[in-house]
Design an enzyme around this catalytic site. Structure first.
Site, short mmCIF file in Angstrom:
data_model
loop_
_atom_site.label_atom_id
_atom_site.label_comp_id
_atom_site.label_asym_id
_atom_site.label_seq_id
_atom_site.Cartn_x
_atom_site.Cartn_y
_atom_site.Cartn_z
N ARG A 117 0.82 -1.21 0.00
CA ARG A 117 0.00 0.00 0.00
C ARG A 117 0.86 1.27 0.00
NH1 ARG A 117 -5.12 -1.16 4.06
NH2 ARG A 117 -6.55 -1.82 2.42
N LYS A 125 -16.61 -15.16 7.27
CA LYS A 125 -17.88 -14.71 7.84
C LYS A 125 -18.92 -14.41 6.77
CE LYS A 125 -18.04 -12.08 11.51
NZ LYS A 125 -17.83 -10.83 12.27
N GLY A 183 -6.99 -8.96 1.50
CA GLY A 183 -5.64 -9.32 1.93
C GLY A 183 -5.25 -10.76 1.66
N GLY A 185 -12.52 -4.25 1.50
CA GLY A 185 -13.89 -3.79 1.76
C GLY A 185 -14.36 -2.77 0.73
C1 3PG Z 1 -8.67 -1.68 5.37
O1 3PG Z 1 -7.55 -2.17 5.46
O2 3PG Z 1 -9.70 -2.36 5.36
C2 3PG Z 1 -8.77 -0.19 5.17
O3 3PG Z 1 -7.55 0.42 5.47
C3 3PG Z 1 -9.90 0.38 5.99
O4 3PG Z 1 -9.71 0.07 7.34
P1 3PG Z 1 -10.99 -0.24 8.26
O5 3PG Z 1 -11.62 -1.48 7.71
O6 3PG Z 1 -10.42 -0.40 9.64
O7 3PG Z 1 -11.90 0.95 8.14
#
Ligand code: 3PG
Ligand code: MG
Length: 395
Positions: free
Chosen positions: A39, A200, A351, A374
């Site tokens: 990132r 999940k 990830g 997400g």
């Molecule tokens: C992530 O890695 O999902 C993003 O950086 C957003 O983080 P968060 O899900 O804690 O809002």
């Protein structure tokens, strides 16, 4: 209206101007140093262009979920060090992201200098999108650039509230590129295959439901498949299930069926007696009592691979099994290989899916590796991303 780009900012000139660059530097830390720096690297092109044009750049990010107060575990200090190494020039670190200390550091910047501010989430106001906090951030700069695609699905002070408070706002190159790639998933060349995994089902129900309407084929793997199987009355042994989601799962199954795209659920499984490396395991069609599902079986993997081979567009998010344990990673790896081998426009996010692709050295054969798990899910679901919407409405 489309968001302004960096090109437009640079055409106006940014020399000597203070730029607040919202990046997603939420990277894994290991023993106080950066683990995977993907990132950080991903936002370098935007940062370099701004610095080369003489901007004075304040980089801001969150890291982890520190619950609204300072916590040294979540400090961005190690990220500043790595950012400096990658950039080839030092990046100063400011242990506050708002207030007199941050303002003094900002005032000291010279043309072409960058600094990194401490974790935005050390203030609860960030996630609450509190107007006073957004104004305190906005005071640091007169130009705002958002390159934080991974956080674009959050309506936070640094991604949304700040935008109308600055003189100019633009999308960074990473954010713009992500949106271009993901729009090809929103308006796919068909057949369009969507592969969803992960533990999940509650996290993914909405996206499965949306994709059952949009995609030609939706393949479901990972532990969440067991909740669907149970909803169909199939035995799941002691697999991880979310019983309170069974009714929802049944509704999604019926809706997918009605849309003419029944969900492709696993037809065979790797099962183990315990969730541990070295535990007795075997491949079964039906999960026996006392065993738990830990991966999709080879027949399921072959079925998903056949769909990948004929697809023109593929979106994949989430592992097919307990990928951290080598013996249970075969399904995820088979899917990674099949997506890489396909001639489709392929987008992979999340990830664990990215880790599988990278572990096998297949990154170059995927059309786009998204930096947002997400965020990419919400985008392909057809939802508006607050970070993007704010830029589209900006001056
Ligand atoms: C992530 O890695 O999902 C993003 O950086 C957003 O983080 P968060 O899900 O804690 O809002
Ligand atoms: Mg997240």
């Amino acid at each position: 209206m489309a968001a302004r780009t960096i090109d437009a900012l640079l055409a106006d000139g940014v020399r000597g101007r203070r730029v607040f660059l919202r990046a997603d530097l939420n990277v894994p830390l290991k023993d106080g140093t950066v683990g995977d720096d993907t990132r950080i690297r991903a936002t370098l092109p935007t940062l370099r262009r701004l610095l080369d044009a003489g901007a004075r750049v304040l980089v801001a990010s969150h890291l982890g979920r520190p619950k609204g107060k300072p916590d040294p575990k979540y400090s961005l200090a190690p990220v500043a060090a790595r950012l400096g190494e990658l950039l080839g020039r030092p990046v100063a670190f400011t242990p506050e992201c708002v207030g007199p200390e941050a303002e003094a550091a900002a005032a000291k910047l010279r043309d072409g200098d960058a600094l990194l501010l401490e974790n935005l989430r050390f203030h609860a106001e960030e996630e609450k999108n509190e107007p006073g906090f957004a104004a305190a951030l906005a005071r640091l700069a007169d130009v705002y650039v958002n390159d934080a695609f991974g956080t674009a699905h959050r309506a936070h002070a640094s991604t949304a509230g700040i935008v109308p408070l600055v003189a100019r706002a633009a999308a960074g190159d990473l954010l713009r590129g992500e949106l271009e790639q993901l729009r090809r998933v929103l308006e796919p060349e068909r057949p369009f295959l969507c592969l969803l995994g992960g533990a999940k089902v509650s996290d993914k129900l909405a996206v499965i439901e949306a994709m059952a309407q949009r995609a030609d084929v939706v393949g479901v793997g990972g532990a969440m498949a067991y909740t669907f199987l149970r909803a169909q009355g199939k035995p799941v042994g002691k697999s991880l299930v979310e019983p309170e989601r069974e009714t929802d799962a049944r509704r999604v199954l019926a809706a997918a069926q009605a849309a003419g795209h029944p969900l492709l659920l696993p037809v065979d499984h790797v099962v183990a007696q315990e969730l541990a490396a070295g535990a007795p395991e075997r491949v079964v069609k039906e999960i026996p009592d006392g065993w738990l599902g830990v991966d999709i079986g080879p027949e399921t993997a072959a079925r998903f691979a056949a769909e990948a081979a004929r697809a023109r567009t593929i979106f994949w998010n989430g592992p097919m099994g307990v990928f951290e344990i080598d013996a249970f990673a075969k399904g995820t790896e088979a899917v990674a290989r099949a997506v890489a081998a396909s001639g489709a426009h392929s987008v992979v996010g999340g990830g664990d899916s990215l880790a599988a692709v990278n572990k096998l050295g297949l990154g170059a054969r995927i059309s786009h590796l998204s930096t947002g798990g997400g965020a990419s899910l919400e985008f392909v679901e057809g939802r508006e991303l607050p970070g993007v919407a704010a830029l589209e409405r900006a001056r």
